[in-house]
Write an enzyme that holds these catalytic residues in place. Structure first.
Site, mmCIF file in Angstrom:
data_model
loop_
_atom_site.group_PDB
_atom_site.id
_atom_site.type_symbol
_atom_site.label_atom_id
_atom_site.label_comp_id
_atom_site.label_asym_id
_atom_site.label_seq_id
_atom_site.Cartn_x
_atom_site.Cartn_y
_atom_site.Cartn_z
ATOM 1 N N GLU A 65 -1.075 -5.475 8.817
ATOM 2 C CA GLU A 65 -0.208 -4.820 9.798
ATOM 3 C C GLU A 65 -0.712 -4.998 11.222
ATOM 4 O O GLU A 65 -1.923 -5.005 11.462
ATOM 5 C CB GLU A 65 -0.126 -3.307 9.498
ATOM 6 C CG GLU A 65 0.558 -2.976 8.195
ATOM 7 C CD GLU A 65 0.718 -1.468 7.996
ATOM 8 O OE1 GLU A 65 0.389 -0.681 8.914
ATOM 9 O OE2 GLU A 65 1.181 -1.090 6.906
ATOM 10 N N LYS A 71 -0.992 -9.546 3.163
ATOM 11 C CA LYS A 71 -0.224 -8.988 4.284
ATOM 12 C C LYS A 71 -1.127 -8.061 5.081
ATOM 13 O O LYS A 71 -1.945 -7.336 4.490
ATOM 14 C CB LYS A 71 0.996 -8.224 3.771
ATOM 15 C CG LYS A 71 1.811 -7.574 4.887
ATOM 16 C CD LYS A 71 3.159 -7.083 4.404
ATOM 17 C CE LYS A 71 3.134 -5.692 3.840
ATOM 18 N NZ LYS A 71 2.674 -4.651 4.794
ATOM 19 N N GLU A 125 9.720 -3.912 10.194
ATOM 20 C CA GLU A 125 10.103 -2.613 9.605
ATOM 21 C C GLU A 125 10.652 -1.683 10.686
ATOM 22 O O GLU A 125 9.993 -1.445 11.715
ATOM 23 C CB GLU A 125 8.879 -1.980 8.924
ATOM 24 C CG GLU A 125 9.212 -0.661 8.250
ATOM 25 C CD GLU A 125 8.177 -0.207 7.231
ATOM 26 O OE1 GLU A 125 7.172 -0.918 7.012
ATOM 27 O OE2 GLU A 125 8.379 0.878 6.659
ATOM 28 N N ASP A 129 0.841 -1.210 0.000
ATOM 29 C CA ASP A 129 0.000 0.000 0.000
ATOM 30 C C ASP A 129 0.873 1.255 0.000
ATOM 31 O O ASP A 129 0.357 2.375 -0.031
ATOM 32 C CB ASP A 129 -1.016 -0.014 1.152
ATOM 33 C CG ASP A 129 -0.376 -0.037 2.526
ATOM 34 O OD1 ASP A 129 0.861 -0.103 2.619
ATOM 35 O OD2 ASP A 129 -1.132 0.009 3.523
ATOM 36 N N SER A 130 2.209 1.061 -0.016
ATOM 37 C CA SER A 130 3.115 2.191 -0.268
ATOM 38 C C SER A 130 2.801 2.803 -1.623
ATOM 39 O O SER A 130 3.262 3.903 -1.926
ATOM 40 C CB SER A 130 4.574 1.724 -0.217
ATOM 41 O OG SER A 130 4.764 0.590 -1.030
ATOM 42 N N ASP A 159 -1.251 -6.432 -0.270
ATOM 43 C CA ASP A 159 -1.310 -5.740 1.024
ATOM 44 C C ASP A 159 -2.757 -5.337 1.316
ATOM 45 O O ASP A 159 -3.386 -4.628 0.513
ATOM 46 C CB ASP A 159 -0.455 -4.469 0.901
ATOM 47 C CG ASP A 159 0.274 -4.109 2.166
ATOM 48 O OD1 ASP A 159 0.091 -4.800 3.183
ATOM 49 O OD2 ASP A 159 1.040 -3.125 2.128
HETATM 50 O O1 KIV Z 1 3.481 -1.114 1.639
HETATM 51 C C1 KIV Z 1 4.638 -1.506 1.542
HETATM 52 O O2 KIV Z 1 5.325 -1.303 0.540
HETATM 53 C C2 KIV Z 1 5.198 -2.241 2.668
HETATM 54 C C3 KIV Z 1 6.674 -2.482 2.665
HETATM 55 C C4 KIV Z 1 7.410 -1.252 3.007
HETATM 56 C C5 KIV Z 1 7.044 -3.624 3.546
HETATM 57 O O3 KIV Z 1 4.493 -2.585 3.562
#
Ligand code: KIV
Length: 298
Positions: free
Chosen positions: A147, A145, A214, A73-74, A116
């Site tokens: 968090e 993924k 992280e 989600d970056s 994510d």
């Molecule tokens: O969203 C993302 O790119 C991430 C990475 C920085 C691990 O969670």
């Protein structure tokens, strides 16, 4: 959700845009699977991961030998120009996951694809998490993924029981940046380290097969990596002692006009192509030349 039909070009014609081949070339490695990742973890072979948000970069990363691609989600910052990941929606994640999955299918389709779950898509209930995970899995992800620790443990168990591989994420969790007070190192001090350690063990026990760490002190990450024999730690700003490494694609290609985070290395600076930069990253991680604790960790 209806998927647009793929329109392969007529034989002999080539698209003038982008770099994707019309048909997949002969694969040079076996597709990366969960058993293969477990084997690498057990044998101490470092696992390589990069973020990917579109078809072309995904195909190039696959060809470069990157084992895992994370549609992170970056993309909120990298692709959408947002100031945090908080505004990223499930629909946006679905769209980019589908683009990356399509790119992989047009290339060698060997990389393991992680989608994510964005902010708000798994927070209400484990049932909501399942519905959101299904959206990403149906878009082509092999794993999702999410968090956080503690409250997420039950959700992880619920998803894993239903056949959805899960990557957890502890330390700096960008979706909670406002609660954390900024992008800071996490797990410093005895109390914070003990909380992070017990959350990591609980996530492993719940069935998470990967855990992103992280901005966690290198010594704590290395100790956790030794303890978690069934869950591969993937570090970003967590030192060389983790089972694998991940970087945000645009950062490792030097495409960052702001202040580059301390844990990033610009692999493009010494490469002649994007694929070359990715290959250099894979080699550096495998040979434990990246990251260097004294330079890239705390
Ligand atoms: O969203 C993302 O790119 C991430 C990475 C920085 C691990 O969670």
């Amino acid at each position: 959700m209806t998927q647009a039909p793929a329109h392969p070009p007529a034989a002999g014609s080539a698209s003038p845009y982008g770099t994707l081949p019309a048909a997949p070339p002969q694969a040079v490695r076996k597709p990366v699977s969960l058993p293969r990742l477990r084997e690498m973890h057990a044998q101490g072979e470092k696992i390589t991961m990069l973020t990917a948000y579109d078809a072309t970069f995904a195909a190039v990363a696959d060809a470069a030998g990157v084992e895992c691609l994370l549609v992170g989600d970056s993309l909120g910052m990298v692709c959408q120009g947002l100031s945090s990941t908080v505004g990223v929606t499930l629909e946006t994640m679905r769209h980019h996951t589908e683009c990356v999955a399509r790119g992989l299918r047009r290339a060698q389709a060997t990389a393991w694809l992680i989608g994510d779950l964005p902010f708000g898509s798994y927070h209400e209930s484990k049932e909501q998490a399942l519905r959101s995970a299904m959206v990403l899995m149906q878009a082509g992800a092999h794993m999702v993924k999410l968090e956080g620790g503690g409250w997420t443990t039950e959700t992880v168990h619920f998803l894993v029981e239903r056949g959805i591989p899960v990557c957890a994420h502890l330390g700096l969790t960008p979706q909670t940046v406002h609660a954390l007070g900024g992008y800071r190192v996490q797990g410093r001090g005895d109390e914070a380290a003990a909380t992070l350690t017990s959350q990591a063990h609980a996530l492993q026990d719940a069935g998470a097969s990967m855990l992103v760490l992280e901005m966690v002190p290198a010594a704590l990450s290395a100790a956790l990596t030794k303890e978690l024999t069934h869950c591969a730690t993937i570090g970003i700003g967590a030192g060389v002692g983790t089972a694998g490494q991940v970087l945000v694609l645009h950062d490792m290609l030097g495409m960052n006009l702001g202040r580059m985070p301390k844990f990033v290395h610009n692999f493009m600076a010494e490469a002649h192509s994007v694929q070359g930069a990715m290959q250099a990253y894979v080699q550096a991680v495998k040979q434990q030349r990246f990251p260097v604790d004294a330079l890239h960790a705390w």
